[in-house]
Design a protein around this motif. Sequence first.
Motif, PDB file in Angstrom:
ATOM      1  N   ALA A  97       8.873   7.544  -6.459  1.00  0.00           N
ATOM      2  CA  ALA A  97      10.123   7.073  -5.862  1.00  0.00           C
ATOM      3  C   ALA A  97      10.098   5.552  -5.846  1.00  0.00           C
ATOM      4  O   ALA A  97       9.076   4.931  -6.157  1.00  0.00           O
ATOM      5  CB  ALA A  97      10.302   7.629  -4.443  1.00  0.00           C
ATOM      6  N   HIS A  98      11.213   4.960  -5.476  1.00  0.00           N
ATOM      7  CA  HIS A  98      11.248   3.501  -5.385  1.00  0.00           C
ATOM      8  C   HIS A  98      12.117   3.087  -4.205  1.00  0.00           C
ATOM      9  O   HIS A  98      12.887   3.887  -3.663  1.00  0.00           O
ATOM     10  CB  HIS A  98      11.779   2.883  -6.682  1.00  0.00           C
ATOM     11  N   ALA A  99      11.972   1.842  -3.797  1.00  0.00           N
ATOM     12  CA  ALA A  99      12.786   1.301  -2.706  1.00  0.00           C
ATOM     13  C   ALA A  99      13.887   0.430  -3.292  1.00  0.00           C
ATOM     14  O   ALA A  99      13.651  -0.348  -4.221  1.00  0.00           O
ATOM     15  CB  ALA A  99      11.910   0.471  -1.760  1.00  0.00           C
ATOM     16  N   GLY A 100      15.097   0.578  -2.746  1.00  0.00           N
ATOM     17  CA  GLY A 100      16.217  -0.223  -3.215  1.00  0.00           C
ATOM     18  C   GLY A 100      16.168  -1.641  -2.659  1.00  0.00           C
ATOM     19  O   GLY A 100      15.379  -1.960  -1.773  1.00  0.00           O
TER      20      GLY A 100
ATOM     21  N   VAL B  77      11.750  11.495   0.276  1.00  0.00           N
ATOM     22  CA  VAL B  77      12.649  10.658  -0.515  1.00  0.00           C
ATOM     23  C   VAL B  77      14.077  11.076  -0.242  1.00  0.00           C
ATOM     24  O   VAL B  77      14.372  12.172   0.235  1.00  0.00           O
ATOM     25  CB  VAL B  77      12.348  10.772  -2.016  1.00  0.00           C
ATOM     26  N   SER B  78      15.004  10.162  -0.533  1.00  0.00           N
ATOM     27  CA  SER B  78      16.421  10.456  -0.373  1.00  0.00           C
ATOM     28  C   SER B  78      16.868  11.430  -1.443  1.00  0.00           C
ATOM     29  O   SER B  78      16.438  11.339  -2.600  1.00  0.00           O
ATOM     30  CB  SER B  78      17.236   9.153  -0.474  1.00  0.00           C
TER      31      SER B  78
ATOM     32  N   SER C 266      16.230   6.494 -12.630  1.00  0.00           N
ATOM     33  CA  SER C 266      16.218   7.948 -12.546  1.00  0.00           C
ATOM     34  C   SER C 266      15.361   8.469 -11.406  1.00  0.00           C
ATOM     35  O   SER C 266      15.299   9.674 -11.173  1.00  0.00           O
ATOM     36  CB  SER C 266      15.707   8.535 -13.873  1.00  0.00           C
ATOM     37  N   ARG C 267      14.711   7.583 -10.682  1.00  0.00           N
ATOM     38  CA  ARG C 267      13.854   8.011  -9.579  1.00  0.00           C
ATOM     39  C   ARG C 267      14.630   8.012  -8.263  1.00  0.00           C
ATOM     40  O   ARG C 267      15.483   7.160  -8.050  1.00  0.00           O
ATOM     41  CB  ARG C 267      12.653   7.080  -9.433  1.00  0.00           C
ATOM     42  N   PRO C 268      14.307   8.939  -7.366  1.00  0.00           N
ATOM     43  CA  PRO C 268      14.932   8.901  -6.036  1.00  0.00           C
ATOM     44  C   PRO C 268      14.415   7.731  -5.220  1.00  0.00           C
ATOM     45  O   PRO C 268      13.346   7.191  -5.506  1.00  0.00           O
ATOM     46  CB  PRO C 268      14.505  10.234  -5.418  1.00  0.00           C
TER      47      PRO C 268
ATOM     48  N   GLU D  90       0.802  -1.214   0.000  1.00  0.00           N
ATOM     49  CA  GLU D  90       0.000   0.000   0.000  1.00  0.00           C
ATOM     50  C   GLU D  90       0.840   1.272   0.000  1.00  0.00           C
ATOM     51  O   GLU D  90       0.340   2.334  -0.365  1.00  0.00           O
ATOM     52  CB  GLU D  90      -0.923   0.012   1.231  1.00  0.00           C
ATOM     53  N   CYS D  91       2.091   1.165   0.427  1.00  0.00           N
ATOM     54  CA  CYS D  91       2.959   2.344   0.472  1.00  0.00           C
ATOM     55  C   CYS D  91       4.015   2.292  -0.636  1.00  0.00           C
ATOM     56  O   CYS D  91       4.016   3.104  -1.556  1.00  0.00           O
ATOM     57  CB  CYS D  91       3.628   2.447   1.844  1.00  0.00           C
ATOM     58  N   ILE D  92       4.906   1.307  -0.567  1.00  0.00           N
ATOM     59  CA  ILE D  92       6.028   1.270  -1.510  1.00  0.00           C
ATOM     60  C   ILE D  92       5.556   1.003  -2.936  1.00  0.00           C
ATOM     61  O   ILE D  92       5.924   1.722  -3.875  1.00  0.00           O
ATOM     62  CB  ILE D  92       7.063   0.221  -1.068  1.00  0.00           C
ATOM     63  N   ALA D  93       4.727  -0.045  -3.119  1.00  0.00           N
ATOM     64  CA  ALA D  93       4.258  -0.371  -4.464  1.00  0.00           C
ATOM     65  C   ALA D  93       3.393   0.754  -5.032  1.00  0.00           C
ATOM     66  O   ALA D  93       3.497   1.100  -6.215  1.00  0.00           O
ATOM     67  CB  ALA D  93       3.483  -1.683  -4.451  1.00  0.00           C
TER      68      ALA D  93
END
Length: 323
Positions: free
Chosen positions: A64-67, A317-318, A199-201, A53-56
């Motif tokens: 943004a995306h999660a590493g 975001v970072s 290219s996304r933070p 619900e948050c990251i996806a």
Amino acid sequence: MLRRFLLTLLSSWIVNPLGILVAQWFGVANASVVILVLLATGACVPFQLLMNECIAATESRGQAHAGRFQIGLLLSVQAVACAATIYGLSVQRFPAPLIAVVVMLLAINTWLSYRVSLRYYRLVTQAVVSMRAAGVIGIIPGITSLLLYLLYALTTHRVPQTAAGFIVAGTVLPSLVQWRYLQTFPDGVDQAASVSTASRPRLAAGWLLASALALAALAAGSTRLREMVAHLSANHVALLLVALNSMLSLINTLTRAAFINRAGSGQQRPLGAAAMTMAIAGATAATAGWEATPLIALIATQLAVAWVIEAARRMPVSLAIRP
């Protein structure tokens, strides 16, 4: 978009309890392995919600995306929190090796469910998923679980160790089948998204970890409360656990649709106010010695989980952009 999300949710609600109902009819729903899987699944739900619900949802908006390290850290926190919570339950005493296996499979399931959600959100936002397909996506986990519970019910008295494997497989197989079905849709959207991911933070690691730790505390409390609530009706423990594990679905479906459509219109204040109101009601009920106190407290923790998820959707975001 909201109609498809709600149809998927409604389809899921209709079929999800069928497996437990079949097991209840055969008189095997309250077996130890079934209760373990249901309690462990409930303990992992907050982390699955954070991922889905948050990251996806954030990734599907292209924000943004999660590493990989962040995803691995979240799954590790989930595994440790779930294992510690289940092992520390006051009433149930499950074998430690079985807890370890279930916790590991649930971590895999959370990752797989995240991949399913990410692809599903992208397909919905691109109008690739029809209303019929949205319904099928919703019923796949429930139908898969129904078949596994039916196999368990038919074999538990003949080959109990093999039968338990069907219940354990239910921690990951429904998401795997769901993922396989989503692969039948055109994957051009996913390919285009993967090109632009670099290219996304990234999501801020500190905020992500703080959200995970808050959910770990809430998961521990809600699992203990689930155990207390379920044992108010000892003959229907499994049915109650299934119902309690589904309490957050509607809230998160509605807030997710609003979040994917637009960045604003957050629901943090209403959710926070509702959680605080239920917490005060729970404290009042505890003072009065009401039997319903654990249920009220559980509703408060579930609303608090929804508040954390809604807050995490808007985490910073970072500044550093890494591939």
